[in-house]
Motif scaffolding. Structure first.
Motif: not given
Length: 332
Positions: A206-231
Motif C-alpha cells: 500500500x505504501x509503495x502504491x501511494x508513493x508511485x501515485x505521489x511520484x507520478x503527480x510530481x513528475x507531471x508537475x515537473x514535466x508541465x514546468x519544463x514544457x512551459x520553460x521550453x516554450x
C-alpha cells in the motif's frame, strides 16, 4: 559464466532452448550441440557488471527503411554475442521492427508476471517530431530500443526467457502462436478478472502504491514546468534572432557607433546560440529521462496490480477451502 537464480531456472532455460520453432511450426535450424572444445573457442565476453562476467551482449543498430505497396516501416539490426549453452551459435544477427519489440515485451509480461519489465519507447510520434521516419526520430528510437534490450539481457531471469531467446536467434518470429507453456502463476494472473476482491493489501505494498501515485503527480508537475520553460525559451529565441540583425544594420549607417553596435549584435547572437543549446539539451536529454520514469512507474503499477490479483485469488481459494472443511465437519 552463466548466471542462474536457481537450478529450476537453469533447467527451464535449457528446455526452452530446445522448444524453439519457426512460424510454420518447424524447429529452428541450429548447429549440432557444441562440444567442450568448441565452447572453449567461443568468444569470452567480459564486462564490468557488478564484478561478474557477462555472457550475453545485445545491440540494436543499423536502422533501415522499408517501403512496400501496403506500408512503410523501419527495421533494426539486433546483433547478439553470447557464450551461453542455450544458444547453438556464438553470434546472431536478425532484423526486427518496432512491433516485434512490442511482441517480446508482451510475452515477457505474460510469462514473468511478478517481474518488472523494462519499458519500451512510446509507439507514437514524440512531442516536437512530426515525421516518424525522420533521421532524428529513428535514431532516438534506436537508442531507446537498444537500452531496452540491454536491460533485458542483463536481467538474471528475463534473459533466460524462451521468447527472448527466439527474438534474438530466430530469423522469423511467429507472433500468432500462443505461449507454448504458461507458468501456473502466469496463467492465473492472465485469467483473473474482477471476480476476486482483495480483502486487505499488505502495508508495504500500500505504501509503495501511494508513493508511485505521489511520484507520478510530481513528475507531471515537473514535466508541465519544463514544457512551459521550453516554450518560453523558444519564443525568446525568436525575438533574439529578429533583434540581432537590427544592430548589425544600424552599425552600417553609424560609423562612430559601428564598433559598439556590432559588439551588441555579437552578444545577442551568442545569447541566441546559448539559449538554443539549452533548449535542445532540455528537449533531448531531460524530457526523455523524465518520460522514462513515468513509463517505469506504469510498469510498476501493472506488477502491483497483478500481485493484488494473485493475492485476491489466493484469499478466495482459502475461504472456499475453509467453507468445504466446515461443511464436512457439520456433515459428520
Amino acid at each position: 559464466m552463466t548466471r542462474f537464480s536457481s537450478p529450476s531456472q537453469k533447467q527451464s532455460a535449457q528446455e526452452s532452448a530446445r522448444d524453439l520453432s519457426l512460424p510454420n511450426g518447424t524447429p529452428v535450424e541450429t548447429s549440432s550441440p557444441a562440444s567442450s572444445s568448441s565452447l572453449l573457442n567461443r568468444l569470452q565476453l567480459d564486462d564490468d557488471l557488478d564484478g561478474e562476467t557477462r555472457d550475453l551482449f545485445v545491440t540494436v543498430e543499423d536502422p533501415k527503411k522499408h517501403v512496400s505497396t501496403m506500408e512503410t516501416y523501419i527495421t533494426y539490426k539486433v546483433a547478439t554475442k553470447t557464450t551461453r549453452v542455450e544458444f547453438d551459435l556464438p553470434e546472431y544477427s536478425v532484423r526486427r521492427r518496432y512491433q516485434d519489440f512490442d511482441w517480446l515485451r508482451t510475452k515477457l509480461e505474460d510469462t514473468q508476471p511478478t517481474h518488472l519489465i523494462p519499458p519500451l519507447p512510446e509507439k507514437f510520434v514524440m512531442k516536437g517530431v512530426v515525421d516518424r521516419f525522420s533521421e532524428e526520430f529513428v535514431e532516438t528510437r534506436r537508442k531507446a530500443l537498444d537500452k531496452f534490450m540491454k536491460r533485458v539481457a542483463d536481467h538474471p531471469v528475463l534473459s533466460f526467457n524462451e521468447h527472448f531467446n527466439a527474438f534474438l536467434s530466430a530469423k522469423d518470429l511467429d507472433k500468432r502462436r500462443g505461449l507454448a507453456l504458461l507458468s501456473k502463476m502466469g496463467e492465473s494472473v492472465k485469467y483473473v478478472t474482477g471476480g476476486y476482491k482483495l480483502r486487505s493489501r499488505p502495508v508495504e505494498f500500500s505504501a509503495m502504491g501511494d508513493y508511485l501515485d505521489m511520484f507520478t503527480q510530481k513528475l507531471g508537475t515537473i514535466d508541465r514546468i519544463a514544457q512551459r520553460i521550453i516554450k518560453e525559451q523558444s519564443e525568446y529565441q525568436v525575438e533574439l534572432r529578429e533583434y540581432g540583425p537590427v544592430y548589425t544594420t544600424w552599425a552600417l549607417s553609424e560609423a562612430e557607433l559601428q564598433e559598439p553596435l556590432e559588439g551588441v549584435a555579437s552578444c545577442v547572437a551568442n545569447c541566441s546560440n546559448a539559449l538554443d543549446e539549452l533548449t535542445q539539451d532540455m528537449s533531448e536529454d531531460f524530457l526523455p529521462v523524465l518520460r522514462e520514469y513515468v513509463l517505469y512507474i506504469d510498469s510498476m503499477k501493472i506488477v502491483l496490480k497483478k500481485r493484488d490479483n494473485i493475492q485476491a485469488e489466493y484469499e478466495t481459494k482459502l475461504e472456499a477451502a475453509a467453507f468445504r472443511k466446515e461443511e464436512r465437519a457439520s456433515a459428520t
